[in-house]
Design an enzyme around this catalytic site. Structure first.
Site, PDB file in Angstrom:
ATOM      1  N   HIS A 169      -5.981   6.971  14.245  1.00 41.17           N
ATOM      2  CA  HIS A 169      -6.668   5.720  14.572  1.00 41.17           C
ATOM      3  C   HIS A 169      -8.140   5.758  14.164  1.00 41.17           C
ATOM      4  O   HIS A 169      -8.777   4.711  13.988  1.00 41.17           O
ATOM      5  CB  HIS A 169      -6.533   5.454  16.075  1.00 41.17           C
ATOM      6  CG  HIS A 169      -6.649   4.005  16.449  1.00 41.17           C
ATOM      7  ND1 HIS A 169      -7.448   3.106  15.769  1.00 41.17           N
ATOM      8  CD2 HIS A 169      -6.072   3.289  17.458  1.00 41.17           C
ATOM      9  CE1 HIS A 169      -7.348   1.910  16.341  1.00 41.17           C
ATOM     10  NE2 HIS A 169      -6.520   1.992  17.370  1.00 41.17           N
ATOM     11  N   GLU A 391       2.507  -9.675   1.670  1.00 39.71           N
ATOM     12  CA  GLU A 391       3.516  -9.943   0.641  1.00 39.71           C
ATOM     13  C   GLU A 391       3.639  -8.742  -0.293  1.00 39.71           C
ATOM     14  O   GLU A 391       2.739  -8.445  -1.071  1.00 39.71           O
ATOM     15  CB  GLU A 391       3.124 -11.186  -0.161  1.00 39.71           C
ATOM     16  CG  GLU A 391       4.176 -11.646  -1.150  1.00 39.71           C
ATOM     17  CD  GLU A 391       5.333 -12.405  -0.505  1.00 39.71           C
ATOM     18  OE1 GLU A 391       6.496 -12.020  -0.766  1.00 39.71           O
ATOM     19  OE2 GLU A 391       5.079 -13.358   0.242  1.00 39.71           O
TER      20      GLU A 391
END
Length: 448
Positions: A169, A391
């Protein structure tokens, strides 16, 4: 009224995953050897996060083709994201954790499951078996040589596949991770980067000298002498027997909560997050097993994006953790008796408090005291991060989700399977059984 999964849907306990190869992927061209500064926000988030992104079969992109394209894209992306190929290290002179950008590589794993995507069933429900779709660490490497990012591609019998990502993280927050995925998807399509990453974590360095100008009750001091920081994470869960359930709020439920909130102060910012967070706060605080002590104070924590709040603002392309913890505190009596609109105002005020000076003060606090966010519970929201909007050459993910580890002090918000067209939210709650019963009753009572 909000729907609830009363019982888990049938879940496959073992996805029968076989690993075929495990390797280190190196940057496609030479990168500069250097040390990368980590901000005080980054340093506190030194633990791994796992996400899984499920894709349906695509006739033009069978899994072997996907593997080849993702491996090549990973090699390419490790040049602009050179820190991802590096390793965490302690700087003995400064006593600070930093990244050694040594081009040691990111992990890349190829695997397959004996099931089809449809046979796995409900992707929204947190299935512990999803842990088989990510790699936590590379077994052949020493603890201090673990990659900061490991990507696993697992193919299913139907031709669909999952892309599991484990990353520290300290490397990304949710917004910068989405940007990373957009760049990875673009490179996989043989296109240029969507946005050039800004890796300068010095933008969130503490001031010199540090100036703590606010009290920061949302932060807890750690008793660690300066210069003796550990590379081990600061968040450790206490093992506990917990029930867990998903509470589903439909768009209509959220609209009703917003309508309730708008009966109060017209200046209050009424957002979907604010009303859902407030609703959950009431339920969590009043279900707590504390003998119905209405004078007890309850503190909710939640992340606020500080990028646009700083002066000057952080660049949108900033790759580090650009979020800080906001808070709201109220007595259980107020949470039970006060109008919903007033409570929403308290949550909104917690975000409004996060000005440039407050954010800089919190960062400076971390320079002086070493600590981490502290409250009754934290809301970790994956609801509108937009991973499902990315996408790829083979289309958008059918579903993207974190690999969940149940903790009573963390409540997760995450989107539904049709996240692009549906503004509903799933709320994952893990509590001891008696508290869960009270939470469930209150959840429906306060929706009415």
């Amino acid at each position: 009224m909000g729907a609830i999964f009363q019982d888990p849907p049938p879940l496959i306990q073992d996805l029968k995953v076989a690993v075929h190869s495990s390797s280190l992927v190196l940057p496609s061209s030479e990168t500069e050897r250097k040390s990368m500064f980590l901000s005080n926000i980054d340093k506190v988030l030194n633990f791994n996060v796992q996400t899984v992104h499920f894709f349906q079969a695509h006739p033009d992109f069978p899994p072997p083709t996907v593997v080849e394209k993702l491996e090549t894209a990973l090699q390419k992306i490790l040049v602009p994201y050179d820190f991802l190929a590096g390793r965490l290290k302690m700087n003995p002179k400064l006593g600070r954790l930093e990244v050694d950008c040594n081009a040691a590589g990111a992990g890349f794993v190829v695997a397959s499951s004996e099931f089809t995507l449809d046979e796995i069933g409900d992707l929204v429900y947190p299935n512990p078996a999803f842990q088989q779709l990510v790699v936590m660490s590379m077994d052949n490497l020493a603890p201090d040589d673990q990659p900061l990012c490991i990507l696993q591609v697992t193919s299913f019998k139907c031709g669909g596949f999952a892309m599991g990502v484990t990353n520290n993280h300290a490397t990304f927050d949710g917004l910068s991770f989405k940007m990373f995925l957009e760049n990875l998807a673009s490179l996989a399509a043989d296109k240029p980067l969507v946005i050039t990453p800004c890796n300068d974590r010095q933008l969130l360095a503490a001031r010199s000298p540090p100036r703590v100008t606010f009290p920061h009750p949302e932060l807890l001091k750690l008793k660690i002498p300066i210069g003796e920081e550990s590379i081990t994470p600061v968040f450790d869960a206490i093992p506990e027997e917990l029930d867990f359930k998903i509470f589903r709020l439909m768009p209509g439920d959220i609209s009703n909560l917003k309508a309730k909130a708008k009966t109060g102060d017209a200046k209050t910012k009424v957002t979907g997050f604010n009303v859902v967070a407030t609703h959950v706060w009431r339920c969590k605080a009043l279900s707590c097993d504390t003998g119905n002590d209405l004078d007890r104070l309850s503190t909710i924590l939640y992340a606020v994006d500080i990028r646009p709040r700083l002066v000057p603002p952080l660049p949108p392309s900033y790759t580090g953790n650009g979020v800080l913890t906001a808070y709201a505190t109220a007595s259980c009596r107020d949470l039970q008796e006060e109008p919903f609109s007033r409570l929403v105002g308290m949550v909104a005020e917690g975000a409004n408090r996060m000005t440039d000076e407050y954010a800089r003060s919190a960062i400076d606090w971390g320079e002086l005291y070493k600590g981490f966010p502290h409250g009754e519970f934290l809301i970790s929201s994956w609801w509108r991060l937009g991973f499902a909007e990315v996408e790829y050459p083979w289309g958008k993910a059918k579903y993207s989700c974190p690999v969940v580890y149940h903790r009573k002090d963390i409540i997760l918000f995450f989107p539904d399977i049709d996240a692009v067209n549906d503004n509903g939210v799933n709320i994952l709650v893990a509590l001891p059984s008696k508290e869960m019963e009270k939470f469930q009753t209150l959840f429906h009572k306060f929706l009415a």
